[in-house]
Design a protein around this motif. Structure first.
Motif, PDB file in Angstrom:
ATOM      1  N   UNK A   1       0.837  -1.193   0.000  1.00 38.59           N
ATOM      2  CA  UNK A   1       0.000   0.000   0.000  1.00 38.59           C
ATOM      3  C   UNK A   1       0.880   1.254   0.000  1.00 38.59           C
ATOM      4  N   UNK A   2       0.559   2.174  -0.894  1.00 35.71           N
ATOM      5  CA  UNK A   2       1.331   3.401  -1.025  1.00 35.71           C
ATOM      6  C   UNK A   2       2.491   3.304  -2.004  1.00 35.71           C
ATOM      7  N   UNK A   3       2.826   2.101  -2.445  1.00 37.35           N
ATOM      8  CA  UNK A   3       3.875   1.928  -3.462  1.00 37.35           C
ATOM      9  C   UNK A   3       3.268   2.180  -4.837  1.00 37.35           C
ATOM     10  N   UNK A   4       4.124   2.293  -5.832  1.00 37.22           N
ATOM     11  CA  UNK A   4       3.685   2.622  -7.186  1.00 37.22           C
ATOM     12  C   UNK A   4       4.034   1.515  -8.166  1.00 37.22           C
ATOM     13  N   UNK A   5       3.165   1.316  -9.157  1.00 41.61           N
ATOM     14  CA  UNK A   5       3.364   0.367 -10.255  1.00 41.61           C
ATOM     15  C   UNK A   5       3.455   1.188 -11.539  1.00 41.61           C
ATOM     16  N   UNK A   6       4.425   0.861 -12.381  1.00 40.65           N
ATOM     17  CA  UNK A   6       4.607   1.559 -13.660  1.00 40.65           C
ATOM     18  C   UNK A   6       4.242   0.587 -14.781  1.00 40.65           C
ATOM     19  N   UNK A   7       3.488   1.064 -15.744  1.00 38.90           N
ATOM     20  CA  UNK A   7       2.920   0.191 -16.772  1.00 38.90           C
ATOM     21  C   UNK A   7       3.941  -0.580 -17.589  1.00 38.90           C
ATOM     22  N   UNK A   8       5.132  -0.045 -17.798  1.00 40.63           N
ATOM     23  CA  UNK A   8       6.095  -0.751 -18.650  1.00 40.63           C
ATOM     24  C   UNK A   8       7.076  -1.615 -17.869  1.00 40.63           C
TER      25      UNK A   8
ATOM     26  N   UNK B   1      10.372   9.358 -11.854  1.00 36.55           N
ATOM     27  CA  UNK B   1      11.593   9.206 -12.644  1.00 36.55           C
ATOM     28  C   UNK B   1      11.342   8.291 -13.845  1.00 36.55           C
ATOM     29  N   UNK B   2      10.646   7.185 -13.639  1.00 31.52           N
ATOM     30  CA  UNK B   2      10.311   6.268 -14.743  1.00 31.52           C
ATOM     31  C   UNK B   2       9.564   6.985 -15.849  1.00 31.52           C
ATOM     32  N   UNK B   3       8.571   7.749 -15.466  1.00 27.54           N
ATOM     33  CA  UNK B   3       7.765   8.439 -16.470  1.00 27.54           C
ATOM     34  C   UNK B   3       8.580   9.501 -17.218  1.00 27.54           C
ATOM     35  N   UNK B   4       9.405  10.227 -16.500  1.00 25.92           N
ATOM     36  CA  UNK B   4      10.245  11.238 -17.144  1.00 25.92           C
ATOM     37  C   UNK B   4      11.245  10.600 -18.097  1.00 25.92           C
ATOM     38  N   UNK B   5      11.834   9.483 -17.672  1.00 26.11           N
ATOM     39  CA  UNK B   5      12.781   8.785 -18.545  1.00 26.11           C
ATOM     40  C   UNK B   5      12.083   8.185 -19.757  1.00 26.11           C
ATOM     41  N   UNK B   6      10.875   7.678 -19.573  1.00 28.05           N
ATOM     42  CA  UNK B   6      10.117   7.142 -20.709  1.00 28.05           C
ATOM     43  C   UNK B   6       9.911   8.222 -21.764  1.00 28.05           C
ATOM     44  N   UNK B   7       9.581   9.423 -21.308  1.00 29.40           N
ATOM     45  CA  UNK B   7       9.424  10.527 -22.256  1.00 29.40           C
ATOM     46  C   UNK B   7      10.738  10.834 -22.963  1.00 29.40           C
ATOM     47  N   UNK B   8      11.831  10.895 -22.202  1.00 33.37           N
ATOM     48  CA  UNK B   8      13.131  11.197 -22.803  1.00 33.37           C
ATOM     49  C   UNK B   8      13.495  10.175 -23.869  1.00 33.37           C
ATOM     50  N   UNK B   9      13.313   8.900 -23.547  1.00 32.66           N
ATOM     51  CA  UNK B   9      13.695   7.831 -24.464  1.00 32.66           C
ATOM     52  C   UNK B   9      12.831   7.864 -25.719  1.00 32.66           C
ATOM     53  N   UNK B  10      11.525   7.993 -25.559  1.00 30.31           N
ATOM     54  CA  UNK B  10      10.655   7.956 -26.724  1.00 30.31           C
ATOM     55  C   UNK B  10      10.763   9.236 -27.564  1.00 30.31           C
ATOM     56  N   UNK B  11      11.041  10.362 -26.943  1.00 28.32           N
ATOM     57  CA  UNK B  11      11.277  11.583 -27.714  1.00 28.32           C
ATOM     58  C   UNK B  11      12.584  11.495 -28.494  1.00 28.32           C
TER      59      UNK B  11
END
Length: 114
Positions: free
Chosen positions: A29-36, A50-60
């Motif tokens: 409870x309170x932890x996060x799951x990232x879709x990829x 951080x995961x989401x920001x890096x995903x944007x960097x990589x895909x951009x």
């Protein structure tokens, strides 16, 4: 900023990935799951962001060249997750609709069969 954090969800205007907070009672409870990432991986909110920001960097980076400073920054940030940048890139590539639709930039050179 394209990454949009909320109390229980982190989404993006750029990538089709999300992170969400586990709210059911229990150890996670309170932890996060990232879709990829694999579903058993649980992260802090900071790591999920951080995961989401890096995903944007990589895909951009598929759309425009990335300079060495950006690449080095991504390599440093990904260590917060216990992954290498290459691992993160493979995980994203496996789920990317951009790559599945065939709209990703093509590599130069000829690798087509004769």
């Amino acid at each position: 900023m394209p990454v949009q954090p909320a109390d229980w969800l982190i989404s993006s205007d750029i990538v089709d990935e999300v992170a969400f907070r586990v709210d059911i009672p229990g150890d996670d409870q309170g932890k996060w799951i990232v879709s990829f990432l694999p579903p058993e991986v649980r992260l802090t909110e900071k790591q999920a962001l951080t995961c989401m920001e890096l995903a944007e960097m990589v895909l951009l980076a598929l759309e425009s060249p990335v300079d060495s400073l950006d690449l080095e920054f991504a390599r440093i940030r990904v260590t917060e997750l216990g992954l290498s940048l290459e691992d993160l890139m493979w995980l994203l590539a496996a789920r990317s609709t951009l790559l599945r639709d065939g709209s990703a930039p093509q590599a130069s050179g000829s690798s087509a069969p004769a």
